[in-house]
Scaffold this active site. Structure first.
Site, PDB file in Angstrom:
ATOM      1  CG  ASP A  69       6.321   6.039   6.507  1.00 54.41           C
ATOM      2  OD1 ASP A  69       6.438   7.169   6.041  1.00 54.41           O
ATOM      3  OD2 ASP A  69       6.110   5.827   7.716  1.00 54.41           O
ATOM      4  NE  ARG A  92      -6.386  -2.759   7.985  1.00 52.36           N
ATOM      5  CZ  ARG A  92      -5.076  -2.576   8.138  1.00 52.36           C
ATOM      6  NH1 ARG A  92      -4.363  -2.080   7.148  1.00 52.36           N
ATOM      7  NH2 ARG A  92      -4.468  -2.867   9.265  1.00 52.36           N
ATOM      8  CG  ASP A 103      -0.267  -0.356   2.528  1.00 53.61           C
ATOM      9  OD1 ASP A 103       0.966  -0.565   2.550  1.00 53.61           O
ATOM     10  OD2 ASP A 103      -0.968  -0.415   3.555  1.00 53.61           O
TER      11      ASP A 103
HETATM   12  P1  IMP Z   1       7.889   1.451   6.603  1.00 52.75           P
HETATM   13  O1  IMP Z   1       8.600   0.232   7.086  1.00 52.75           O
HETATM   14  O2  IMP Z   1       8.186   2.636   7.478  1.00 52.75           O
HETATM   15  O3  IMP Z   1       8.080   1.753   5.149  1.00 52.75           O
HETATM   16  O4  IMP Z   1       6.386   1.167   6.972  1.00 52.75           O
HETATM   17  C1  IMP Z   1       5.410   1.003   6.091  1.00 52.75           C
HETATM   18  C2  IMP Z   1       4.144   0.641   6.833  1.00 52.75           C
HETATM   19  O5  IMP Z   1       3.751   1.667   7.765  1.00 52.75           O
HETATM   20  C3  IMP Z   1       3.032   0.567   5.833  1.00 52.75           C
HETATM   21  O6  IMP Z   1       2.931  -0.735   5.293  1.00 52.75           O
HETATM   22  C4  IMP Z   1       1.838   0.976   6.648  1.00 52.75           C
HETATM   23  O7  IMP Z   1       1.293  -0.142   7.298  1.00 52.75           O
HETATM   24  C5  IMP Z   1       2.379   1.939   7.682  1.00 52.75           C
HETATM   25  N1  IMP Z   1       2.172   3.352   7.272  1.00 52.75           N
HETATM   26  C6  IMP Z   1       3.122   4.216   6.856  1.00 52.75           C
HETATM   27  N2  IMP Z   1       2.589   5.419   6.554  1.00 52.75           N
HETATM   28  C7  IMP Z   1       1.268   5.310   6.778  1.00 52.75           C
HETATM   29  C8  IMP Z   1       0.149   6.232   6.637  1.00 52.75           C
HETATM   30  O8  IMP Z   1       0.267   7.396   6.223  1.00 52.75           O
HETATM   31  N3  IMP Z   1      -1.076   5.730   6.948  1.00 52.75           N
HETATM   32  C9  IMP Z   1      -1.273   4.464   7.390  1.00 52.75           C
HETATM   33  N4  IMP Z   1      -0.268   3.571   7.540  1.00 52.75           N
HETATM   34  C10 IMP Z   1       0.994   3.998   7.238  1.00 52.75           C
HETATM   35 MG    MG Z   2       1.459  -2.133   5.072  1.00 54.92          MG
END
Ligand code: IMP
Ligand code: MG
Length: 177
Positions: free
Chosen positions: A106, A168, A103
């Site tokens: 980040d 969601r 999805d």
């Molecule tokens: P990363 O390991 O920091 O890239 O984390 C990614 C995960 O954090 C995604 O798969 C989401 O589950 C969650 N996440 C990051 N940003 C958002 C947001 O703006 N809304 C909701 N979930 C988020």
């Molecule tokens: Mg996710």
């Protein structure tokens, strides 16, 4: 005293029409790139489930599916970089053309971990598709092959993305102001 409800703070960032159009474009591009091959789609639960099914419906090459559930350890707002496997894949990916569907990316920590782990299982190829990308937040190097939208550093919900496990199912990308 007025109570500010969640619904009042919710604004549309990317409309349902825009999301659908983008997924159609991604589907056409991916079908072209994988012409003559089969794609083994890996959906990262739970957030990736909406993008995975919508994308899969637009693919014209043969597709198989598997699902993986992961969670980041510790404080949710500051990603620690450590990832826990909640549900591993059912099938081997050895020799397959694997496309991970997410999805959002980040910090990139979840995907960095997943890519390294899945690469060690010897797929024929391993690529990454995400609906949303927050490049400003990246702390680790992740090469993304297919990106729907680059968005600013804001907390978004809908199309698989949750706020405390809700929202969601919104058919658009919303932002909480
Ligand atoms: P990363 O390991 O920091 O890239 O984390 C990614 C995960 O954090 C995604 O798969 C989401 O589950 C969650 N996440 C990051 N940003 C958002 C947001 O703006 N809304 C909701 N979930 C988020
Ligand atoms: Mg996710």
């Amino acid at each position: 005293m007025t109570d500010i409800k969640m619904e009042d703070r919710l604004k549309v960032l990317i409309s349902e029409e825009e999301v659908n159009k983008k997924i159609q474009e991604l589907g056409e591009q991916i079908s072209k790139d994988y012409a003559g091959k089969e794609i083994h789609l890996i959906c990262v639960l739970k957030g990736g489930v909406f993008v995975t099914t919508e994308l899969a419906k637009r693919l014209t090459v043969p597709v198989s599916f598997d699902f993986m559930a992961v969670s980041s350890y510790g404080d949710e707002t500051v990603s620690s970089g450590r990832v826990k496997i909640i549900k591993d894949l059912d099938d081997s990916i050895e020799g397959k053309d694997v496309l991970i569907v997410e999805d959002i990316i980040d910090s990139g920590n979840t995907l960095r971990y997943l890519l390294d782990m899945l690469n060690s299982r010897k797929p024929n190829s391993l690529k990454l598709c995400t609906l949303l990308d927050k490049p400003e937040r990246r702390v680790t190097d992740v090469e993304v092959d297919y990106v729907g939208f680059q968005i600013p550093d804001k907390f978004v919900i809908g199309y698989g993305l949750d706020y405390a496990q809700k929202y969601r199912n919104l058919p658009y990308i919303g932002v909480i102001e």
